[in-house]
Design a protein around this motif. Structure first.
Motif, mmCIF file in Angstrom:
data_model
loop_
_atom_site.group_PDB
_atom_site.id
_atom_site.type_symbol
_atom_site.label_atom_id
_atom_site.label_comp_id
_atom_site.label_asym_id
_atom_site.label_seq_id
_atom_site.Cartn_x
_atom_site.Cartn_y
_atom_site.Cartn_z
ATOM 1 N N TRP A 158 -0.248 1.002 -8.063
ATOM 2 C CA TRP A 158 -0.181 0.843 -6.536
ATOM 3 C C TRP A 158 -1.198 1.832 -6.001
ATOM 4 C CZ3 TRP A 158 2.182 -3.011 -3.728
ATOM 5 C CH2 TRP A 158 3.284 -3.558 -4.845
ATOM 6 N N VAL A 159 -2.144 1.300 -5.057
ATOM 7 C CA VAL A 159 -3.079 2.149 -4.397
ATOM 8 C C VAL A 159 -3.144 1.896 -2.936
ATOM 9 C CG1 VAL A 159 -4.548 2.194 -6.700
ATOM 10 C CG2 VAL A 159 -4.964 0.462 -5.134
ATOM 11 N N ARG A 160 -4.315 2.361 -2.442
ATOM 12 C CA ARG A 160 -4.293 2.049 -1.094
ATOM 13 C C ARG A 160 -5.898 1.993 -0.458
ATOM 14 N NH1 ARG A 160 -0.090 1.871 2.445
ATOM 15 N NH2 ARG A 160 1.927 2.561 1.679
ATOM 16 N N GLY A 161 -6.151 0.861 0.255
ATOM 17 C CA GLY A 161 -7.453 0.657 0.763
ATOM 18 C C GLY A 161 -7.472 1.109 2.190
ATOM 19 N N ALA A 162 -8.679 0.562 2.826
ATOM 20 C CA ALA A 162 -9.017 0.989 4.145
ATOM 21 C C ALA A 162 -7.866 0.708 5.034
ATOM 22 C CB ALA A 162 -10.242 0.493 4.628
ATOM 23 N N TYR A 163 -7.500 1.446 6.047
ATOM 24 C CA TYR A 163 -6.418 1.211 7.063
ATOM 25 C C TYR A 163 -5.074 1.497 6.343
ATOM 26 C CZ TYR A 163 -10.495 -0.951 9.858
ATOM 27 O OH TYR A 163 -11.834 -0.823 10.328
ATOM 28 N N GLY A 164 -5.112 2.134 5.393
ATOM 29 C CA GLY A 164 -3.859 2.391 4.688
ATOM 30 C C GLY A 164 -3.139 1.147 4.155
ATOM 31 N N THR A 165 -4.061 0.030 3.867
ATOM 32 C CA THR A 165 -3.635 -1.064 3.170
ATOM 33 C C THR A 165 -3.159 -1.041 1.804
ATOM 34 O OG1 THR A 165 -5.075 -2.218 4.563
ATOM 35 C CG2 THR A 165 -4.558 -3.535 2.458
#
Length: 293
Positions: A255-262
């Motif tokens: 589990w990770v996060r991308g731009a805009y907290g996605t």
């Protein structure tokens, strides 16, 4: 007085070489064994916009043709079907074959996948190599017919029941949209186009390569990625010395996060590339139970 030279007899040299060979052979055997044993990894998450629970099976990085053959794919398909998912998503790098190679055994097995909402996938960089493009390092010349080969294989996947999404999406339920982008290395991924039309539906976005995550033009409900194999060869305490990502271990796995907290999930994948070995990084079939917020 000059020290006496070490007594390096032929027997000692051979013994040392044999011991080193046995050690490497043991490590290689363990790596082969780990590459052959896959896990079903189950997780849960909420998904904004869902009005009813959703069970998703995610398989990626099959790499059929080099070290992987029909029997392995059959076992992965059986494991996914046994979970009775509502939807099956495939994260690319299906193929590691020559452009004139035969994908029939792979397609036969993928044709057995069953899910009420269908089976959808995206292309990965090794798929483009199998179409006839040079590898990621620019070695070799592109075949002039690679685009025709891509179209031909896309049609073959469709006949097997797998819809390939290239910067496109589909409404699967009144509350669910799935989109997929082209490969990050060889295509021109357009997540905006993949999610256009989603409206207020919950969104799932497929991207073979997690390096797209910082470049998302807006938020998505959940992004599913592969490509990294989790590093494939991981070491205690250190993790993966090599991850095929410009961001190192940031998007290696899990589990990770991308731009805009996605939120995003990066699978360890199922096949191997480079060498047919894994260490502390088991192949996985991912099953996610998604529920309304």
């Amino acid at each position: 007085m000059t020290p006496a030279a070490p007594n390096l007899t032929r027997r000692r040299v051979l013994r040392g070489l044999l011991g080193g060979g046995l050690a490497l052979g043991t490590l290689g055997g363990a790596g082969l064994a780990q590459a052959a044993r896959f896990e079903v990894v189950r997780g849960r998450a909420t998904l904004l916009g869902l009005r009813a629970p959703l069970r998703v099976a995610f398989l990626t990085d099959l790499h059929y043709g080099l070290y992987v053959f029909g029997g392995s794919v059959r076992a992965w398909v059986d494991a996914a079907n046994a979970e009775r998912p509502d939807l099956i998503l495939l994260g690319g790098d299906f193929l590691d074959i020559r452009p004139d190679g035969d994908p029939t055994p792979l397609l036969t097995e993928l044709g057995r996948l069953r899910a009420p909402l269908g089976v959808y996938g995206v292309w990965g960089n090794h798929d483009y190599g199998s179409f006839g493009l040079p590898d990621a390092h620019g070695r070799g010349a592109a075949r002039p017919d690679w685009q025709a080969r891509r179209q031909e294989l896309g049609a073959a996947f469709a006949r097997a029941g797998v819809t390939i999404l290239r910067d496109a999406g589909r409404a699967l339920r009144d509350d669910l949209w799935v989109g997929g982008v082209d490969d990050f290395w060889f295509g021109r991924p357009d997540p905006g186009a993949a999610l256009a039309g989603a409206g207020e539906r919950a969104t799932l976005l497929l991207s073979h390569n997690p390096d797209l995550l910082p470049e998302l033009p807006g938020p998505a409900g959940l992004v599913l990625c592969g490509h990294t194999h989790g590093g494939q060869l991981r070491l205690p305490l250190i993790g993966a010395p090599v991850v095929p990502s410009r961001y190192g271990q940031r998007y290696a796995l899990g589990w990770v996060r991308g731009a805009y907290g996605t939120p995003a999930y990066v699978s360890r994948g199922l096949g191997t590339s480079g060498v047919p070995l894994r260490n502390l990084c088991a192949p996985e079939v991912t099953v996610l139970t998604l529920t309304p917020v």
